[in-house]
Scaffold this active site. Structure first.
Site, mmCIF file in Angstrom:
data_model
loop_
_atom_site.group_PDB
_atom_site.id
_atom_site.type_symbol
_atom_site.label_atom_id
_atom_site.label_comp_id
_atom_site.label_asym_id
_atom_site.label_seq_id
_atom_site.Cartn_x
_atom_site.Cartn_y
_atom_site.Cartn_z
ATOM 1 N N ALA B 47 0.803 -1.226 0.000
ATOM 2 C CA ALA B 47 0.000 0.000 0.000
ATOM 3 C C ALA B 47 0.841 1.285 0.000
ATOM 4 C CB ALA B 47 -0.981 -0.036 1.173
ATOM 5 N N ASP B 234 -3.779 -2.505 4.152
ATOM 6 C CA ASP B 234 -4.049 -1.800 2.898
ATOM 7 C C ASP B 234 -5.073 -0.682 3.064
ATOM 8 O OD1 ASP B 234 -2.998 -4.622 2.002
ATOM 9 O OD2 ASP B 234 -2.643 -3.207 0.366
#
Lengths: 341, 341
Positions: B47, B234
């Site tokens: 991420a 994430d």
């Protein structure tokens, strides 16, 4: 019926399960040491199938004895070689004990008669394994219903037995009985029995199957996409603690957390009544390269340290029921399994 | 420091994470569409690293605009292309919003000055990402102690960030501070980020790491061989529900069942304060062949049906703490995360 293993006069034929589904190759074992190696290297795997292979191995080993004077020593050699192939599955030792009992009661017969007795016994073990699987399927389907999605792990199918399967026997019976039965198969790293064998078997039978990686099961359970979990077993202690393919314990915990039933499907010869709990079950650790390589290709650093326990133990409290050929055992298993004994 | 991503004048250089650890290949993105494709095809993943790549992508896209009249339309085109690369990681959208704010406040400058502003902002995002990771490491190590064995999942390391890592940042900081820190890396099917990237990164840093398949984690937890679980994230909803690599939810349930702390390590820009719960997080489903093939080799029937959710959502009640650059958030996360905002 899938061709897992077959006795042929002076050899044993097995489909090489390491190569499925890419190739359907048959291996001939010409003596008992080849049978032992086939079990060790997982040409054949699955607790009941290993039991049948070991019984055939004993029959083949004794069939090749020419000198009656060596009989006891040679039988012991055959027995010990097959006994040390894999440590966890109870069915291997059960089958060897069955063959040993026939040997002991028949060793005074003529050599040809003894050989025939052992061949007959091995063939009976094979035949009874299939009939046990059908009974497991028949009992098991009563726990399932129309429209359910069943998660299974590893391969507890025709390939893991003499035919029909334990967990897949339950699925086959349910699929024949009810509409809308579908299956999720966990791929089952490291050996990929789910991806390779379960997907192949179920597709051959036109049973709708969807493949997932093992770490997706929890997420699908939480989303309500799995109705029930059914797996086989390699060894069950008398209290119901169950050793099965690595990952089964995780599925059982996740199933309980999501209020999903978790069923074990296995013949009674998987139960080791000599063990009071699963802590006593020996767990095989296999070669690190099973984890490090897939299809012969390194998936990581070639010398990385690895753990590779082939099985885990699911404590009985996570198991909703154990489906056997004699009926369905519910907790407390110590009592319910004992009743079936 | 590992070379995850680098801005170079008129191109962006990334290590191709699909090929590690077998090959250390560097890819040059010469325009923003190549950056978008690199994110989509997982040349770069993780991420925070995706966020940095998107910021660089915007800077590169605007740098290549020659006609000031097209400015707004072209900026929108660049933005939208990068925005639709991957849906789950919050950091991607956070970085794009940051670049958009600079664009909006600087669009009246000369074109060269605007371009420089955006490049400077992207470089700041990169630099700050590393410093956030170091702070996460510093806070996180206070939760660990001497002799612990840490399980991590996927790769939340230098390769998933601009450098140092989030979960691996915590592990690096703990390893530098305490004796006897060891790591279990789950291989993380289907993309094998644990086997390929985490094992490679930790080995480069001489941090002892042992690889396991994802389905072994539960068994090792039950045996008492894992002290603590640390993963990245994430996207985190404002109530603490956390989307992370598929399999994280299962580890969290298994950790709770075995009384093992489960920590999420992530910068605050992973938190999506606009979402009240994890149910609102969009979950990407990727191509079936990611599951069906490994190293280009079919591991199952080539047309088998597959599910491939890339992420799952771990409800906040399974998370012991969320380690951010501003400190450690404990339940109730709605309050503790809001305080750090």
């Amino acid at each position: 019926m899938l061709p897992t293993i077959k006795w042929e006069d002076d050899k044993i034929i097995m489909v090489d399960q390491r190569k499925l589904p890419a190739e359907e190759v048959y291996i001939k074992c010409l003596d008992y040491t080849q049978v032992a190696e086939a079990i060790e290297t997982m040409v054949i795997r699955g607790a009941p199938a290993i039991g049948v292979a070991a019984a055939f191995g004993v029959a083949l080993g004794v069939k090749q004895i020419s000198d009656r004077d060596d009989l006891d020593a040679e039988f012991a050699r055959v027995y010990r070689r097959l006994e040390r192939t894999r440590p966890t599955a109870r069915n291997l030792f059960w089958a060897l004990e069955q063959m040993n009992a026939v040997y002991k009661s028949s060793r005074c017969l003529t050599l040809p008669a003894l050989k025939q007795k052992l061949i007959d016994k091995a063939l009976t073990i094979e035949k009874e394994d299939i009939s046990r699987c059908r009974k497991i399927g028949s009992w098991g389907k009563s726990l399932l219903k129309k429209g359910q999605t069943i998660l299974t792990h590893c391969n507890a199918g025709a390939l893991a037995t003499a035919g029909y399967g334990t967990a897949l026997g339950v699925i086959r019976a349910a699929f024949d009985e009810y509409e809308g039965i579908t299956v999720y198969a966990g791929e089952t790293r490291p050996f990929l029995q789910g991806a390779r064998l379960t997907c192949w078997e179920l597709t051959k039978d036109n049973i709708p199957v969807t493949l997932i990686t093992d770490n997706m099961a929890g997420c699908l359970m939480r989303r309500g996409e799995i109705s029930v979990v059914v797996t086989g077993a390699d060894r069950i202690a008398s209290n119901g603690d169950t050793a099965n393919k690595i990952g089964t314990y995780s599925l059982a915990v996740l199933a309980q957390e999501n209020n999903i039933p978790m069923y074990i499907a296995a013949p009674l010869n998987t139960v080791d009544f000599s063990l009071s709990s699963g802590e006593q079950i020996p767990i095989e650790e296999r070669d690190a390269d099973e984890v490090r390589k897939i299809c012969g290709c390194d998936i990581t650093l070639p010398d990385i340290k690895v753990r590779n326990p082939s099985f885990d133990v699911t404590p009985a409290e996570y198991i909703s029921a154990i489906i056997t050929e004699c009926g369905i055992a519910y907790p407390t298993y110590k009592d319910s399994l004992e009743k079936f004994r």
